[in-house]
Design a protein around this motif. Sequence first.
Motif, PDB file in Angstrom:
ATOM      1  N   GLU A  39      -5.042   5.533   1.500  1.00  0.00           N
ATOM      2  CA  GLU A  39      -6.031   5.756   2.555  1.00  0.00           C
ATOM      3  C   GLU A  39      -7.471   5.733   2.029  1.00  0.00           C
ATOM      4  N   ASP A  40      -7.662   6.101   0.759  1.00  0.00           N
ATOM      5  CA  ASP A  40      -9.016   6.137   0.195  1.00  0.00           C
ATOM      6  C   ASP A  40      -9.461   4.787  -0.347  1.00  0.00           C
ATOM      7  N   ASP A  51       2.716  -0.678   4.495  1.00  0.00           N
ATOM      8  CA  ASP A  51       2.690   0.732   4.117  1.00  0.00           C
ATOM      9  C   ASP A  51       4.062   1.088   3.557  1.00  0.00           C
ATOM     10  N   ASP A 105       0.353   9.765   3.272  1.00  0.00           N
ATOM     11  CA  ASP A 105      -1.003  10.040   3.765  1.00  0.00           C
ATOM     12  C   ASP A 105      -1.274   9.206   5.024  1.00  0.00           C
ATOM     13  N   GLN A 106      -2.518   8.897   5.282  1.00  0.00           N
ATOM     14  CA  GLN A 106      -2.917   8.200   6.514  1.00  0.00           C
ATOM     15  C   GLN A 106      -3.116   6.694   6.308  1.00  0.00           C
ATOM     16  N   THR A 107      -2.373   6.101   5.372  1.00  0.00           N
ATOM     17  CA  THR A 107      -2.543   4.674   5.080  1.00  0.00           C
ATOM     18  C   THR A 107      -2.356   3.811   6.333  1.00  0.00           C
ATOM     19  N   THR A 108      -1.288   4.053   7.085  1.00  0.00           N
ATOM     20  CA  THR A 108      -1.039   3.262   8.301  1.00  0.00           C
ATOM     21  C   THR A 108      -2.169   3.427   9.306  1.00  0.00           C
ATOM     22  N   LYS A 109      -2.628   4.642   9.488  1.00  0.00           N
ATOM     23  CA  LYS A 109      -3.714   4.911  10.435  1.00  0.00           C
ATOM     24  C   LYS A 109      -4.985   4.169  10.044  1.00  0.00           C
ATOM     25  N   VAL A 110      -5.302   4.183   8.754  1.00  0.00           N
ATOM     26  CA  VAL A 110      -6.495   3.481   8.256  1.00  0.00           C
ATOM     27  C   VAL A 110      -6.357   1.975   8.485  1.00  0.00           C
ATOM     28  N   SER A 148       4.173   5.658   2.814  1.00  0.00           N
ATOM     29  CA  SER A 148       3.095   6.569   2.395  1.00  0.00           C
ATOM     30  C   SER A 148       3.225   7.938   3.040  1.00  0.00           C
ATOM     31  N   SER A 183       0.832  -1.209   0.000  1.00  0.00           N
ATOM     32  CA  SER A 183       0.000   0.000   0.000  1.00  0.00           C
ATOM     33  C   SER A 183       0.864   1.256   0.000  1.00  0.00           C
ATOM     34  N   ASN A 226       0.090   5.359  -0.277  1.00  0.00           N
ATOM     35  CA  ASN A 226      -0.914   6.420  -0.333  1.00  0.00           C
ATOM     36  C   ASN A 226      -2.283   5.851  -0.705  1.00  0.00           C
TER      37      ASN A 226
END
Length: 301
Positions: free
Chosen positions: A55-56, A87, A92-97, A90, A51, A53
């Motif tokens: 997050e979407d 991840d 963006d928030q990929t890890t958080k998601v 990334s 993954s 970037n």
Amino acid sequence: ICMIAHVTARKMPTLHRHEEEKFFVNAEGRKESVPSIHDPPTKELSVVVPSYNEEDRLPLMMDEALDYLEKRQKQDPSFTYEVVVVDDGSKDQTTKVAMKYCKKYGSDKVRVLSLVKNRGKGGAVRMGVFSSRGKKILMADADGATKFADIEKVEEGLKNLQPWPNQMAISCGSRAHLEKDSIAKRSYFRTLLMYGFHFLVWFLCVKEIRDTQCGFKLLTREAALRTFSTLHIERWAFDVELLYIAQRLGIPIAEVAVNWTEIEGSKLVPFWSWLQMGRDLLFIRLRYMTGAWQLETRKCN
């Protein structure tokens, strides 16, 4: 060209992990050491999701995959699995998601491996494979373009290859049967690039597999260890080198048609990515041919 390919080649792939990549954060927020593919398997299936970037797009894929895997486990309690989200550096928030799924399902089922810097899709998949606990390892793209239930088709393809030499076999999802429909939707330029790439793959590296680039591949643990520890290419053409290595080692390969839908948000830049892949295909052939790259197995450290 042969001389340039040989002289500029790194003899063996870089299999080093940064110190921060030797751990993952569990559902309770504590660090745990990642397992090794050299350890005995403790799960039936590992799903590796590279993954970058995402997050979407990642939630759609994870919802579908985990819904399928949970239902399958309820039907067959002996079936065990893990999903390893890698991840790849990334922004963006990929890890958080991904961590939301870790907390929901537990870190025994969902693990998030965050790489210090972007390695490329092949490099991310390799780090996930090397951290897997499954007897079988599935590569699955974060965009969810392939219907996850089609894992049963690639499992059947793997089963049909038995007996597996040295417990090694690979089953590849394929979109080749959808090619005519996709051509109708593409521009002439992209169609030309696609045919050019397919020709180079066939001419230089892999002749028996029509679709080398579908990101839905199932490998036995032994085949994953043998091929990924030899892999040099870490970006888009890594699939081709993976299958080239498998053919050189005599690992049986099945190609199985799967359902596939194009999802917006691809990281592939049409012209430059294809140009990079064309260069990598040429180097794969020349570097193995001249002995600059060898089919040796190394351990990740």
